[in-house]
Design an enzyme around this catalytic site. Structure first.
Site, PDB file in Angstrom:
ATOM      1  CE1 TYR A 184       1.825  -1.182   2.021  1.00 38.88           C
ATOM      2  CE2 TYR A 184       1.859  -2.888   0.346  1.00 38.88           C
ATOM      3  CZ  TYR A 184       1.329  -1.722   0.857  1.00 38.88           C
ATOM      4  OH  TYR A 184       0.302  -1.107   0.197  1.00 38.88           O
ATOM      5  CD  GLU A 185       7.751   0.392   1.556  1.00 41.14           C
ATOM      6  OE1 GLU A 185       8.845   0.691   2.057  1.00 41.14           O
ATOM      7  OE2 GLU A 185       7.635  -0.129   0.431  1.00 41.14           O
ATOM      8  N   GLY A 186       7.779  -1.533   6.589  1.00 34.66           N
ATOM      9  CA  GLY A 186       8.040  -1.539   8.027  1.00 34.66           C
ATOM     10  C   GLY A 186       6.776  -1.795   8.810  1.00 34.66           C
ATOM     11  NE  ARG A 234       9.565   2.791   7.245  1.00 33.24           N
ATOM     12  CZ  ARG A 234      10.565   2.562   8.085  1.00 33.24           C
ATOM     13  NH1 ARG A 234      11.045   3.539   8.851  1.00 33.24           N
ATOM     14  NH2 ARG A 234      11.109   1.354   8.168  1.00 33.24           N
ATOM     15  CG  MET A 287      12.698   0.200  -1.994  1.00 27.63           C
ATOM     16  SD  MET A 287      12.093   1.500  -0.865  1.00 27.63           S
ATOM     17  CE  MET A 287      10.396   1.018  -0.596  1.00 27.63           C
TER      18      MET A 287
END
Length: 596
Positions: A438-440, A297, A161
């Site tokens: 990571y991933e927000g 997430r 990604m």
């Protein structure tokens, strides 16, 4: 000590909280009942314990390396991945039409936890491939699906990604990578992407990059972003690998943790442009990428639970063996293993309760996902989708923040030896830190929870969850046990604190948004605390019923004790969390910016 999968606790959650018997009634999951879940989890435990877990320490001490554009992973990783793919693990919960096994997320999530407990760095490659699969299943053309999906689902190829760029960070509106349309319908992609997990490796096969980029003339901001498949190797018409594409790894990062996972900087288009294929429609890339991000997430939340479990097992093993000091109650004449000491037991119980609470929450969320995608009734699908989406920031945000606390407690249980790398406890703490980023980041998850999940519908979804919590309180209060009454009391106080916070956020989000969002992370922590506590309360009710039948007394009594501990030591924090949200907003926003 070696990793041992907590099969009994996982299967308890799957059977009694996620209710796998109901999942198995959904179309397509008829063969995925409890017996299937048990068989799959037992086989997964054998693989993760025997093949993947032994590589964890080696990966930390001998991480991936980069030289002349090539990445060499830790010795043993490529062979373990080959076995992972051949075992069909990548396709566990993906469609049978593309070579998967089509099992529900309720089962797949538990297997994901085991893989991450065994070796977080190793598990990151399959995690990103899962996200690529989800995006192509949802938005890919038939041509893209036919070329890429089966290879990804079987694990022959891996996926990535590509969002972040050096100047953009989490602000995807600032993405500058460009994609220029070509006469043959392809695109030429130019730009730099950073923080690309497994963006380059030596596992073999192809690497399928899903890349956010702008087409010239597209609208500014996030509305002008498109999504592209850009493979490492172009694919010939017969499906074989062709020429190397114009995408290259120019370095990998040197990190605090997850050292064996190669985090790549990828350069696109230095030699005329990387060939890319658009996914779906132009300018809808962020919408499609969110499919990957939501899958990732949830998976990162499972990583938090997995790491907490591993840190807990390590700490318990050490506490049983480490002899130091005489117990305060005099139960042992001389020095005793430190597990006899009350504060060590408090730390271990905190680690255990957090981990089991978050595991239960994630298992229930997975079952809601399955119902949201497979239930024949549209209204039931909608309700489960709303519930699942509300829980995703909790699984991601709360579980990863929890893992940091648990890993830190693991070091503390070890004392000074925990600060020494050779004991292994420190690796879990170092690895855990990335999970909240990571991933927000946690703040991004919290903003999602406040804005999209709570304020947008005036708190209705949150209130519906609170109503279910209240129902559990009623069941607890009907029991004649001290544990049930204690949990009911703390659960009730936490629910009321939560509803106060929901009302405050819903009331302030439009008129005073800074006040509403000032307490976003405390609100996430309060909400995660409540939902995990609610699931442990449900566990207590089940365990007491089974105790009355004489089933597995030691395990069921432990479930009751763990639920009570969570309520009295962790859920009890909820009223204070409420105060920081409702009464503490002004002290966050009042300070003049110049004072910082």
């Amino acid at each position: 000590m070696t990793y041992r999968a907590p099969l009994k606790d996982m299967l308890f959650d799957i059977q009694h909280l996620a209710r796998i018997d109901q999942v198995a009634q959904l179309p397509g999951f008829e063969e995925a009942g409890f017996d299937t879940a048990q068989a799959v989890l037992e086989e997964c435990a054998r693989f993760t314990e025997g093949v993947v877990a032994p590589l964890n320490v080696e990966g930390d001490r001998n991480p991936s390396s980069w030289k002349d554009g090539k990445v060499t992973t830790t010795p043993g990783f490529a062979e373990a991945y080959r076995q992972y793919a051949e075992g069909g693990w990548q396709g566990l919960q993906h469609p049978t039409d593309f070579g998967g096994q089509g099992l529900p997320k309720t089962i797949g999530a538990a297997c994901g936890e085991m893989l991450n407990s065994a070796n977080l760095s190793f598990a990151l490659c399959p995690l990103l491939t899962d996200g690529a699969i989800e995006a192509l299943l949802t938005a890919g053309s038939d041509d893209l699906k036919s070329v890429y999906l089966e290879k990804l689902v079987t694990g022959e190829w891996t996926g990535t990604m590509n969002l972040t760029e050096p100047q953009a960070g989490s602000d995807l509106a600032a993405v500058r990578t460009r994609a220029e349309a070509q006469p043959d319908g392809t695109y030429k992609v130019f730009g730099t992407k950073i923080f690309i997990t497994y963006g380059e490796h030596d596992y073999g096969g192809n690497i399928v990059h899903l890349v956010l980029a702008r087409i010239p003339g597209a609208p500014e901001g996030v509305k002008g972003i498109s999504l592209f498949v850009v493979p490492k190797f172009l694919v010939n018409e017969d499906g074989s690998l062709g020429a190397r594409n114009d995408v290259h790894c120019v370095s990998i990062e040197h990190k605090l943790g997850i050292k064996a996972s190669p985090t790549a900087v990828l350069q696109y288009g230095d030699n005329g442009g990387a060939v890319g294929y658009i996914v779906g429609q132009e300018n809808r890339g962020l919408e499609y990428m969110f499919i990957m991000m939501n899958a990732a997430r949830y998976a990162v939340g499972m990583q938090g639970i997995a790491l907490a479990e591993r840190a807990y097992q390590k700490a318990v093993s050490y506490a049983r063996d480490r002899v130091q000091s005489r117990p305060v109650d005099g139960s042992v004449a001389g020095a005793a293993p430190i597990i006899h000491h009350p504060d060590v037991r408090r730390m271990l119980m905190t680690m255990r309760a957090y981990t089991e609470g978050c595991r239960a929450m994630a298992s229930v969320a997975a079952a809601a996902y399955d119902a949201a995608h497979h239930h024949p009734d549209a209204e039931v699908r909608k309700q489960n989708q709303s519930f699942y989406e509300f829980l995703v920031p909790l699984v991601k945000g709360y579980s990863t923040e929890m893992s940091l606390e648990v890993a830190s407690l693991g070091v503390q249980v070890h004392g000074g030896m925990g600060f020494i790398e050779e004991t292994g406890a420190a690796q879990y703490l170092r690895d855990a830190k990335i999970l909240t980023i990571y991933e927000g980041t946690t703040a991004i998850q919290a903003n999602d929870l406040v804005g999209r999940k709570t304020a947008r519908d005036g708190g209705r979804t949150a209130q519906a969850i609170a109503a279910q919590v209240e129902q559990a309180e009623g069941e607890l209060n009907a029991r004649d046990s001290a544990a049930a009454r204690s949990v009911a009391k703390k659960l009730s106080a936490a629910r009321k604190a939560f509803l106060d916070a929901v009302a405050f956020i819903a009331g302030q989000s439009k008129t005073s948004p800074n006040d509403a969002f000032a307490g976003s992370v405390p609100f996430l922590m309060l909400t995660g605390n409540l939902v995990a506590g609610w699931q442990l309360a449900r566990s207590l009710l089940v365990a007491e019923d089974l105790l009355a039948k004489g089933e597995d007394k030691d395990f069921m009594q432990a479930k009751v004790t763990t639920a009570r501990f969570y309520a009295e030591h962790i859920l009890a924090r909820a009223p204070g969390q409420r105060d920081s949200i409702v009464e503490g907003a002004a002290s966050v926003t009042a300070m003049a910016l110049e004072a910082f």
